[in-house]
Design a protein around this motif. Structure first.
Motif, short mmCIF file in Angstrom:
data_model
loop_
_atom_site.label_atom_id
_atom_site.label_comp_id
_atom_site.label_asym_id
_atom_site.label_seq_id
_atom_site.Cartn_x
_atom_site.Cartn_y
_atom_site.Cartn_z
N LYS A 11 -4.34 39.74 -1.46
CA LYS A 11 -3.37 40.82 -1.49
C LYS A 11 -2.26 40.50 -2.46
CE LYS A 11 -4.16 42.10 3.34
NZ LYS A 11 -3.52 42.28 4.66
N PRO A 12 -1.77 41.51 -3.21
CA PRO A 12 -0.68 41.26 -4.16
C PRO A 12 0.59 40.91 -3.41
CG PRO A 12 -1.10 43.60 -3.97
CD PRO A 12 -2.19 42.91 -3.21
N ARG A 13 1.38 40.06 -3.99
CA ARG A 13 2.65 39.71 -3.41
C ARG A 13 3.69 39.69 -4.51
NH1 ARG A 13 0.93 33.43 -2.20
NH2 ARG A 13 0.98 32.72 -4.36
N ARG A 14 4.95 39.89 -4.13
CA ARG A 14 6.04 39.94 -5.09
C ARG A 14 6.24 38.58 -5.73
NH1 ARG A 14 11.09 42.08 -2.35
NH2 ARG A 14 9.75 43.90 -2.19
N ARG A 15 6.48 38.57 -7.04
CA ARG A 15 6.72 37.31 -7.74
C ARG A 15 7.98 36.64 -7.23
NH1 ARG A 15 6.77 38.33 -13.95
NH2 ARG A 15 8.32 39.82 -13.24
N ARG A 16 8.02 35.34 -7.40
CA ARG A 16 9.19 34.58 -7.00
C ARG A 16 9.95 34.14 -8.22
NH1 ARG A 16 8.98 32.56 -1.62
NH2 ARG A 16 7.19 33.39 -0.50
N GLY A 17 11.29 33.99 -8.05
CA GLY A 17 12.14 33.57 -9.15
C GLY A 17 12.01 32.10 -9.42
N ALA A 26 16.59 44.79 -5.67
CA ALA A 26 17.72 44.96 -6.59
C ALA A 26 17.59 44.03 -7.80
CB ALA A 26 19.03 44.68 -5.85
N PHE A 27 17.12 42.81 -7.58
CA PHE A 27 16.89 41.86 -8.68
C PHE A 27 15.84 42.42 -9.65
CE2 PHE A 27 14.86 38.36 -10.78
CZ PHE A 27 15.86 37.41 -10.98
N ASN A 64 13.10 38.68 -18.42
CA ASN A 64 11.80 38.69 -17.75
C ASN A 64 11.90 38.44 -16.26
OD1 ASN A 64 10.23 39.22 -20.08
ND2 ASN A 64 10.40 37.09 -20.71
N GLY A 65 13.13 38.40 -15.73
CA GLY A 65 13.30 38.30 -14.29
C GLY A 65 12.99 36.95 -13.70
N LYS A 66 13.12 35.88 -14.50
CA LYS A 66 12.87 34.53 -13.98
C LYS A 66 14.13 33.89 -13.41
CE LYS A 66 9.08 33.72 -17.24
NZ LYS A 66 8.59 32.88 -18.37
N ALA A 67 15.29 34.44 -13.71
CA ALA A 67 16.55 33.91 -13.20
C ALA A 67 17.58 35.03 -13.21
CB ALA A 67 17.04 32.74 -14.05
N LEU A 68 18.48 35.02 -12.21
CA LEU A 68 19.56 36.01 -12.17
C LEU A 68 20.60 35.62 -13.21
CD1 LEU A 68 20.88 38.46 -10.78
CD2 LEU A 68 22.03 36.85 -9.27
#
Length: 268
Positions: A11-17, A26-27, A64-68
């Motif tokens: 199952k797909p899951r949300r990527r982690r930072g 929101a991120f 690319n959403g790897k860090a805030l």
């Protein structure tokens, strides 16, 4: 389509930072808007780097959403791309609030676990001291009275000491002219706040007419902690802090005549 990965169940899951924490919606909205703004401006990462004080690798992580990213980085990207920074600043506020809420949840869970451990220890102490007396095995000698308690025992959360090394380099292209090497030490309970110190050195590796300056960031407040003026100069870094949750460091170049600050590293 939003990029996903799959676990063992398929199952797909949300990527982690980068820090391993699950990213909030929101991120993800902030990262998506940063990518849209960059694509609309038609800028490459190299061109974006030339228009902001951030390195290419940092910009790639932020977009690319790897860090805030820091809020200042969001504003800089928006201005470099000719976009209204207010929309991105609003998305950053939402992402930061979600991150803070997650941190508070983790700290509450840690406090609950510690409270449960303290309660279990108190129950065990009570059982060991009271139960033997109920069955006639009072440790007091015959004919003597057991001293009355003078007060209730107090329980204090245990304190620990941690340390980490932090390195930062100014965002010059080619050899970095400002280099910071520091050790951050802090003491306190696991959930803070903490007291501690920052020690180390800052070096100027050939920046003529500039000082390499080291800054510390304490819960949103920036403070200078050392400088090295002139090519080859080395300066000591020293600073103490009290009742602080988070401490970071960076290094910048400051023009000797105009005091203009430029080429700051990311906070580390």
């Amino acid at each position: 389509m939003r990029e996903t990965d799959s676990g063992a169940s398929g199952k797909p899951r949300r990527r982690r930072g980068a820090a391993g924490a699950k990213r909030s919606p929101a991120f993800e909205r902030l990262a998506a808007e940063l990518r849209r703004v960059k694509q609309a401006a038609g800028l490459s990462y190299a061109e974006l780097q030339s228009r902001t004080p951030y390195s290419r690798s940092s910009l790639e992580r932020y977009i690319n959403g790897k860090a805030l990213p820091p809020k200042e980085a969001v504003r800089a990207i928006a201005e470099a791309c000719g976009s209204d920074p207010r929309r991105l600043a609003e998305l950053w506020d939402q992402a930061d609030q979600a991150r803070a809420a997650g941190t508070r949840r983790r700290r509450r869970w840690a406090c609950w676990r510690m409270a449960a451990a303290v309660a279990a220890g108190a129950a065990l102490t009570f059982a060991l001291s009271v139960v033997p007396r109920l069955f006639g095995s009072d440790p007091a000698a015959p004919g003597t009275a057991t001293p009355a308690p003078t007060g209730y025992p107090t329980t204090r959360l245990p304190e620990s000491t941690w340390s980490r090394t932090a390195g930062a380099e100014t965002s010059d292209t080619g050899p970095h002219r400002g280099v910071l090497s520091a050790t951050i030490e802090w003491t306190g309970p696991s959930t803070g706040p903490y007291r501690g110190r920052i020690t180390g050195s800052v070096r100027n590796q050939g920046a003529v007419g500039f000082c390499a300056i080291a800054d510390a960031w304490y819960d949103g407040a920036t403070s200078p902690i050392g400088q090295a003026c002139g090519p080859g100069a080395v300066g000591a870094v020293a600073s103490g802090f009290e009742r602080t949750q988070r401490a970071l460091v960076r290094v910048c170049l400051r023009h000797v005549s105009t005091n203009a600050v430029r080429r700051c590293s990311d906070w580390a």
